[in-house]
Each structure stands twice: as structure tokens, then as C-alpha cells.
Write a protein that holds these residues in place. Sequence first.
Motif, PDB file in Angstrom:
ATOM      1  N   ASN A   2       0.668  -1.389  -0.234  1.00  0.00           N
ATOM      2  CA  ASN A   2      -0.162   0.587  -0.057  1.00  0.00           C
ATOM      3  C   ASN A   2       1.163   1.253  -0.136  1.00  0.00           C
ATOM      4  O   ASN A   2       1.569   0.778   1.171  1.00  0.00           O
ATOM      5  N   MET A   4       0.348   5.050   0.044  1.00  0.00           N
ATOM      6  CA  MET A   4      -0.991   6.706  -0.509  1.00  0.00           C
ATOM      7  C   MET A   4      -2.514   5.677  -0.803  1.00  0.00           C
ATOM      8  O   MET A   4      -2.623   4.566   0.122  1.00  0.00           O
ATOM      9  N   ARG A   5      -3.006   6.328  -1.319  1.00  0.00           N
ATOM     10  CA  ARG A   5      -3.873   5.444  -2.590  1.00  0.00           C
ATOM     11  C   ARG A   5      -4.346   4.357  -2.648  1.00  0.00           C
ATOM     12  O   ARG A   5      -5.067   3.612  -3.018  1.00  0.00           O
ATOM     13  N   PHE A   6      -3.125   4.231  -3.345  1.00  0.00           N
ATOM     14  CA  PHE A   6      -3.281   2.781  -4.133  1.00  0.00           C
ATOM     15  C   PHE A   6      -2.338   2.108  -3.650  1.00  0.00           C
ATOM     16  O   PHE A   6      -1.397   1.495  -3.163  1.00  0.00           O
ATOM     17  N   LYS A   7      -2.405   0.373  -4.109  1.00  0.00           N
ATOM     18  CA  LYS A   7      -1.987  -0.544  -4.375  1.00  0.00           C
ATOM     19  C   LYS A   7      -1.257  -1.213  -5.745  1.00  0.00           C
ATOM     20  O   LYS A   7      -1.591  -1.356  -6.293  1.00  0.00           O
ATOM     21  N   ASP A  31      -6.524   1.247  -6.947  1.00  0.00           N
ATOM     22  CA  ASP A  31      -6.708   1.652  -6.959  1.00  0.00           C
ATOM     23  C   ASP A  31      -8.190   1.480  -5.589  1.00  0.00           C
ATOM     24  O   ASP A  31      -9.901   1.059  -6.175  1.00  0.00           O
ATOM     25  N   GLU A  33     -10.572   2.622  -3.934  1.00  0.00           N
ATOM     26  CA  GLU A  33     -11.571   3.614  -3.927  1.00  0.00           C
ATOM     27  C   GLU A  33     -12.623   3.503  -4.543  1.00  0.00           C
ATOM     28  O   GLU A  33     -13.921   3.285  -4.481  1.00  0.00           O
ATOM     29  N   SER A  34     -12.005   3.366  -5.625  1.00  0.00           N
ATOM     30  CA  SER A  34     -12.905   3.254  -7.431  1.00  0.00           C
ATOM     31  C   SER A  34     -13.168   1.958  -7.893  1.00  0.00           C
ATOM     32  O   SER A  34     -13.739   1.547  -8.412  1.00  0.00           O
ATOM     33  N   ASN A  87      -2.467  14.238  -4.269  1.00  0.00           N
ATOM     34  CA  ASN A  87      -2.809  13.438  -4.853  1.00  0.00           C
ATOM     35  C   ASN A  87      -3.530  13.312  -6.604  1.00  0.00           C
ATOM     36  O   ASN A  87      -4.184  13.106  -7.237  1.00  0.00           O
ATOM     37  N   THR A  89      -3.245  10.426  -9.047  1.00  0.00           N
ATOM     38  CA  THR A  89      -4.046   9.374 -10.420  1.00  0.00           C
ATOM     39  C   THR A  89      -3.541   8.931 -11.047  1.00  0.00           C
ATOM     40  O   THR A  89      -2.080   8.730 -11.509  1.00  0.00           O
TER      41      THR A  89
END
Length: 431
Positions: A2, A4-7, A31, A33-34, A87, A89
Motif C-alpha cells: 500500500n 497512499m491510495r494505491f495498491k 485504487d 476506493e473506485s 493527489n 491519479t
Amino acid sequence: LNTMRFKISLYLDSRRKGQQGKHIVRLRLYDPESSKARLFSTTFKYSENDFERIWKTKQPRADVKSERKKLEAIIQKAEATLEKMENATFESFERIWHQKPGHEKNILYQYDQTIKRLNENERLGTGQNYLSSKLSILRFCEHQTGRTPEKIQFKEITPGWLEQYERFLRTDRIELNPDGTTKIINGKTATTVGIYLRPLRALFNEAIDNKIIDRDLYPFGRRRYEIPQKNSVKKALTREEFKKLHEAVPATPEQEKARDYFIFLFNCAGLNVKDLAGLKYSDIHGETIIYIREKTKMTTKGNLKPVVIYLNDYTKEFISKHGSPDKAPGNYIFPIYQPGMTAAEKYRQSMNFTRFLNQHIKKLAISIGLNSEISTYWSRHTFATQAIRNGASLEQVSQALNHTDISTTKAYFAGFEDKAMKELSANLMKF
């Protein structure tokens, strides 16, 4: 893993076999979350058996440990890249991931990557703005040094550099053509200077956000270099001028067509030609046309607001006169685009049609004594100005124009006429 927000993980893409039964190893970002994932290419290729031995097994044999370290380095690079980004993406990671060492600080490389991305997303007009900005900077560098550079580092663009660049743009000069003849290049206006510099400023902001450069290198802003503001020339016709245009007798069918389209755009709250060309019969809902502006489709995805045009007698009659006879829902209302056109073909066609309208509305305007700078864009400013002068609120006009910021609407307003201001003054003491 992991970060931040990504694996992050590695994936052997066995969907397509390469030479000798080997497949490309891809970096996989997921991601949670999505619930979306994206794959990114690497330079490594293995057979399924080798990938199992090198990466999948918990205790790799000694003969594959060196390969294992190379794959671990990919994970480490991805982690380090994400840690530097704010942030992050999929798109922003991809732009950095594929950069070669040293390229990320070359602003010409960043121009090329941005232009490529914009064109892939069918934002061809914005892509053309970035290309024009890049070519203008290259011309300036060639003028300064006598050669066209392959690299321009962000750190080279200082406030002083920008001041020199602006002087270059604003100054009349003589240049040589390839055949040895000369040509005169007229100095650019403040508006054009701004058009060239805003993409450059955007690239600086993006590089700072992605931690490619330090904020200390940012050359724009107060006490540094400020981009010239647009010329404050109001592009709106008065009520009398608009009436004169409406009642004018065109000298040619082309002038008549240009006038009719100008008035139609005005009646549609200053609809622009690109949006006009994309309208389909399925966008007509009773007494209204409802559509999404092309300009906002890619820039405000999270909050797309449809534009609602309320049809009146003029717009209904115009559609009957100029609209395509086949009113099937999937057909374009106006014969500007053709079915099956690519995004690039649509862009060229809308630009060509805009030039046609502007060319002939100018000729008509000159013949009746109106401003020779008139263009289709004036219909939008004229709508805003006339609506406010007729009593509409700024908020109401802003909604009609689909503006997200009311300050943009204020910039469209050409002010009140002298008669209205005199009446205001005369009525101050009437109780």
C-alpha cells in the motif's frame, strides 16, 4: 503493498504471447476506493514458468535472485514516484512513469506529453493552444541564439527570460523566408501574449504539483512576472447596432447565412459554433434544447451541468429553415458535421465553418457601418449585455451562459449605455 491510495503489484500479461513464449511484465496500480486498476508497461519479459520462479515464489533460488531484485526495483520506483506526488491519479502517475531520466525537467518534453494527452482526449483546440505556445517559444530561442533548442529546462525560464520573451512577441520585426525573401512580423497584442504564456504557466503549476520542480522556480506572479491581461475591448453590439444588423439587406447569400446564424447564436444565449455543430435532434425536448458544452466535458467531469436553451419564434423558424430535413434523433440538427467524422475532422470542420461565418458577417457589418472586428463570439457578449440591460440579474445571465464563476459573466458585460446612466442620476432625488 500500500502506498497512499494505491495498491502496487506486478502482473505478467499473458493475454498476448511474445517471442519465445515470453510475456510483458506490467506494473499494476489498484485504487480500492473506485475499484479500478491500471496497467503500465515495463521492459521485462518472462515466460509464465520463469515469472513464477522469479517473482511468485516466496523463496526464490539463488540463480534468479538478481532478476528478483530488478523487479523489486520497479516496485520501489513506483512507491517513490507516488510518494512525491500530491493527489496522484492514474493519469498523473503515467505521465511521470514513462519519462526518461532528466526528461521531466525539460519543458519541451512536458509540452509534447501534454499535447499528446489532450489530443488523445479529443481536446484538440486546447492541444493546438499548447502547440502554438511551444512553437512561439522555439522561435524566440532561435531568434536569441540562432539555433532551435532540443531542451529547455524549467530553471532557465526566469522572470527576466519572460520579460525578454514578451518584448520579442510585442516588437515588429523582419524575418527571412526559406527562399531568401523577407517578411514583416507584426508585434502581438496583450491578448495573444497571454494566449502563448498561459499554457507555459500551467506546465509550471503541474510540475510543482508533481514535485518535479521546487516552488522557488515558479517565475509567475506578483514581484516576479505577470502575464498581460486581455485587452478590455467590449465585444458587444448596442441595441441599435443589433437592430441595424438584423434589418440589413445582405449583398450575397453567404452574408445572409452568416447574419442568420449570428442572430440564432444570440438567441441561444451566445451558443458557440462548436456546440452548435454538435447539436442533435435528440437534444430537442419540447420547447427547449438541452446539451452539455464541449468545453466542460473534459474539464468539469464531476459536476457537468447541462445548458438549457428556451426556443422562441426566431430559433424555431431558423431550425426549420437551416436544419437537416431528416429529423431522426441521432442526426445532427445542422449540416455542419457528417456522421462518422473523427474528432480531428470535427475540429477542422467547426473551425472552417466559424471562419466562413466570421468572414461574411464582417463584410456585412462593414457595409452598414458597424465594427469591422465583429465575429460569432460577439453574439455571446451581446446576449449577456442586452440581457442585463433589459433587467436580467447577473446570476440569471451567468446561468444562461453556463459560467461557473460570476466574475466571468461580469467580464462579458459591456456596461450600461449613457442614457440609462443619465436616468439613474436624474432619479436619485425622486422620493
